[in-house]
Design a protein around this motif. Sequence first.
Motif, PDB file in Angstrom:
ATOM      1  N   PRO A 234       0.970  -1.189  -0.097  1.00 13.72           N
ATOM      2  CA  PRO A 234      -0.047  -0.017  -0.006  1.00 13.72           C
ATOM      3  C   PRO A 234       0.808   1.325   0.009  1.00 13.72           C
ATOM      4  CG  PRO A 234      -1.142  -1.522   1.629  1.00 13.72           C
ATOM      5  CD  PRO A 234       0.351  -2.312   1.089  1.00 13.72           C
ATOM      6  N   VAL A 235       1.871   1.326   0.754  1.00 13.72           N
ATOM      7  CA  VAL A 235       2.802   2.439   0.793  1.00 13.72           C
ATOM      8  C   VAL A 235       3.499   2.898  -0.478  1.00 13.72           C
ATOM      9  CG1 VAL A 235       4.628   3.497   2.043  1.00 13.72           C
ATOM     10  CG2 VAL A 235       3.147   1.964   3.264  1.00 13.72           C
ATOM     11  N   LEU A 236       3.793   1.725  -1.154  1.00 12.39           N
ATOM     12  CA  LEU A 236       4.497   1.821  -2.646  1.00 12.39           C
ATOM     13  C   LEU A 236       3.317   2.165  -3.658  1.00 12.39           C
ATOM     14  CD1 LEU A 236       6.827  -1.066  -2.599  1.00 12.39           C
ATOM     15  CD2 LEU A 236       7.367   0.921  -1.985  1.00 12.39           C
ATOM     16  N   ALA A 237       2.237   1.773  -3.392  1.00 13.80           N
ATOM     17  CA  ALA A 237       1.253   2.189  -4.214  1.00 13.80           C
ATOM     18  C   ALA A 237       1.122   3.642  -4.386  1.00 13.80           C
ATOM     19  CB  ALA A 237       0.066   1.276  -4.099  1.00 13.80           C
ATOM     20  N   VAL A 238       0.748   3.998  -2.782  1.00 15.78           N
ATOM     21  CA  VAL A 238       0.415   5.394  -2.567  1.00 15.78           C
ATOM     22  C   VAL A 238       1.669   6.239  -3.194  1.00 15.78           C
ATOM     23  CG1 VAL A 238       0.536   7.302  -0.815  1.00 15.78           C
ATOM     24  CG2 VAL A 238      -1.123   5.265  -0.737  1.00 15.78           C
ATOM     25  N   LEU A 295      -1.456  12.903   8.890  1.00 19.41           N
ATOM     26  CA  LEU A 295      -0.744  13.746   8.089  1.00 19.41           C
ATOM     27  C   LEU A 295      -0.563  13.234   6.490  1.00 19.41           C
ATOM     28  CD1 LEU A 295       2.463  14.395  10.444  1.00 19.41           C
ATOM     29  CD2 LEU A 295       0.820  16.077   9.672  1.00 19.41           C
ATOM     30  N   THR A 296      -0.547  12.195   6.108  1.00 15.58           N
ATOM     31  CA  THR A 296      -0.314  11.520   4.860  1.00 15.58           C
ATOM     32  C   THR A 296      -1.742  11.848   4.046  1.00 15.58           C
ATOM     33  OG1 THR A 296       1.162   9.814   5.382  1.00 15.58           O
ATOM     34  CG2 THR A 296       0.034   9.615   3.306  1.00 15.58           C
ATOM     35  N   LEU A 297      -2.845  11.582   4.764  1.00 10.13           N
ATOM     36  CA  LEU A 297      -4.358  11.632   4.318  1.00 10.13           C
ATOM     37  C   LEU A 297      -4.263  13.031   4.080  1.00 10.13           C
ATOM     38  CD1 LEU A 297      -6.550  10.031   3.540  1.00 10.13           C
ATOM     39  CD2 LEU A 297      -7.588  10.484   5.654  1.00 10.13           C
ATOM     40  N   GLY A 298      -4.044  13.961   4.897  1.00  9.47           N
ATOM     41  CA  GLY A 298      -4.141  15.567   4.543  1.00  9.47           C
ATOM     42  C   GLY A 298      -3.363  16.132   3.614  1.00  9.47           C
ATOM     43  N   GLY A 299      -2.191  15.585   3.546  1.00  9.66           N
ATOM     44  CA  GLY A 299      -1.446  16.104   2.579  1.00  9.66           C
ATOM     45  C   GLY A 299      -1.945  15.665   1.049  1.00  9.66           C
ATOM     46  N   ALA A 300      -2.573  14.471   1.055  1.00 17.37           N
ATOM     47  CA  ALA A 300      -3.237  14.000  -0.482  1.00 17.37           C
ATOM     48  C   ALA A 300      -4.364  14.949  -0.723  1.00 17.37           C
ATOM     49  CB  ALA A 300      -3.325  12.758  -0.337  1.00 17.37           C
ATOM     50  N   VAL A 395      -5.097   7.773  -4.475  1.00 18.36           N
ATOM     51  CA  VAL A 395      -4.077   7.872  -3.482  1.00 18.36           C
ATOM     52  C   VAL A 395      -4.783   8.099  -2.045  1.00 18.36           C
ATOM     53  CG1 VAL A 395      -2.467   9.487  -2.380  1.00 18.36           C
ATOM     54  CG2 VAL A 395      -2.438   8.997  -4.727  1.00 18.36           C
ATOM     55  N   VAL A 396      -5.956   9.010  -1.919  1.00 21.98           N
ATOM     56  CA  VAL A 396      -6.858   9.168  -0.771  1.00 21.98           C
ATOM     57  C   VAL A 396      -7.405   7.977  -0.668  1.00 21.98           C
ATOM     58  CG1 VAL A 396      -8.843  10.473   0.092  1.00 21.98           C
ATOM     59  CG2 VAL A 396      -7.246  11.632  -1.361  1.00 21.98           C
ATOM     60  N   ALA A 397      -8.056   7.256  -1.587  1.00 28.23           N
ATOM     61  CA  ALA A 397      -8.609   5.923  -1.178  1.00 28.23           C
ATOM     62  C   ALA A 397      -7.649   4.889  -0.568  1.00 28.23           C
ATOM     63  CB  ALA A 397      -9.086   5.172  -2.511  1.00 28.23           C
ATOM     64  N   ALA A 402      -5.930   1.601   3.904  1.00 26.72           N
ATOM     65  CA  ALA A 402      -4.831   0.888   4.740  1.00 26.72           C
ATOM     66  C   ALA A 402      -4.706   1.338   6.246  1.00 26.72           C
ATOM     67  CB  ALA A 402      -3.477   1.216   4.018  1.00 26.72           C
ATOM     68  N   ARG A 403      -5.741   1.044   7.073  1.00 31.00           N
ATOM     69  CA  ARG A 403      -6.077   1.230   8.423  1.00 31.00           C
ATOM     70  C   ARG A 403      -5.052   0.305   9.245  1.00 31.00           C
ATOM     71  NH1 ARG A 403      -9.568   4.918   9.986  1.00 31.00           N
ATOM     72  NH2 ARG A 403      -9.742   3.875  12.002  1.00 31.00           N
ATOM     73  N   ALA A 404      -4.884  -1.078   8.839  1.00 35.98           N
ATOM     74  CA  ALA A 404      -4.216  -1.919   9.661  1.00 35.98           C
ATOM     75  C   ALA A 404      -2.847  -2.020   9.376  1.00 35.98           C
ATOM     76  CB  ALA A 404      -4.886  -3.373   9.367  1.00 35.98           C
ATOM     77  N   HIS A 405      -2.363  -1.713   7.991  1.00 32.99           N
ATOM     78  CA  HIS A 405      -0.902  -1.852   7.872  1.00 32.99           C
ATOM     79  C   HIS A 405      -0.629  -0.690   6.740  1.00 32.99           C
ATOM     80  CE1 HIS A 405      -0.573  -5.643   9.706  1.00 32.99           C
ATOM     81  NE2 HIS A 405      -1.630  -6.197   9.231  1.00 32.99           N
ATOM     82  N   GLY A 406       0.368  -0.243   6.788  1.00 30.52           N
ATOM     83  CA  GLY A 406       0.938   0.822   5.852  1.00 30.52           C
ATOM     84  C   GLY A 406       0.712   2.131   6.495  1.00 30.52           C
TER      85      GLY A 406
END
Length: 414
Positions: A234-238, A295-300, A395-397, A402-406
């Motif tokens: 998930p992190v790499l996909a984002v 922070l990641t969600l807010g940035g996107a 990206v936002v999705a 990815a609440r459990a991992h990533g």
Amino acid sequence: MPDDTTAAARSDVPATTSETSESATTPSGRLPLAALLALATAVFVTSLTETLPAGVLPAMSADLGVGEAATGQAVTVYALGTALTAVPLAARTAGWRRKRLLLTSVAGFAVANTVTAVSSSYALTMGARFLAGVAAGLAWALLAGYARRIAPPHLQGRAVAVAMTGIPLALSLGVPAGTFLGEAVGWRFAFTAMTVIAAGLLGWIALAVPDLPGEARGGRAPVARTLRVPGVLPVLAVTVTLVLAHTVLYTYVAAYLGHRGLADSTGLVLLVFGAASLAGIWFTGRHIDRRLRSLTLGGAVLIAGAAVVLAVPADSAALVLAAAVLWGFGWGGAPTLLQTAVADAGGDHADTAQTMLVSLWNAAMAAGGIVGGVLLDAFGAGALALGALVLLVPVVAIVAGARAHGFPARGRIR
């Protein structure tokens, strides 16, 4: 910035033997600022060499006798050089002394920027840009780890934060300064200035940066095994999608502003974007340990908001500058957030995961240059912001899902 602002400071990532011994010999309570600032300058050179064509695109295009979309591939080719070589070069040079590897990388930038500055051939210029990307692959494989290893254990996060200030400084000062130089005395002078900085940096590194051993053979986990670790994908996909969206618009920002009748404002817009990026990385450093997900969600969301504003067909300098603030603040912390997220997810495979992130980051930049060029040629500069917006939706999705991992809902594991 507080300690532990990056993945390098994670106490649950085991250090290599060489890292442990080197850290133990570093005087506690004191950062090696001269060495860290040299590393920050190396980051600055890497980031500015990568993005400088965006600020001088029209003049560079006219001088080389090709269209702006073709000249924009200077960013694409650079990114391909990094994407194709970061992982294999990291493996091949893992045993090299760190100072030797860093000096080799900076020398590569000096040569590549010199050739770019004097070349009148489009093909030769693209070859020099590929070489610069290879040098970047070498640099990004070692810079964060180098900063961590030369600092006391309790200051390792702050050390990496100091080194990584080269990214927002390149955006807030370097690109606008390069744009100004390109407009005042020619784009070739801007690349010549990069060569001068790289040459001075070679001496600085030789004098101020301590040497460190490379990694023991077999110290890096295989790529396939790392990809199976929950949260890494998930992190790499984002990373791929976010960088693609950013690059589609950033590479052709001069063309976009010209389309809006704001060609003379390119330097100002880049300056505002860079200053907002600097604020973004500062804010990220203060809150990343507790709020990586938000922070990641807010940035996107901020970057998406900027794309919405830029997609509005209005020739308003005020709107464009407001969008630059949103875009820069959202983007500034992205490298730190994503490096931290992938290292947290990777655990014992953090080094391999981060090298993969660097490679995919630059692959996305290469693709962004191509996609942006296609949009520019086929639909005009007005389509760039809309294309970026479409890419930001997944990206936002992904971050939200990815609440459990990533991007876990809980705070970072310390």
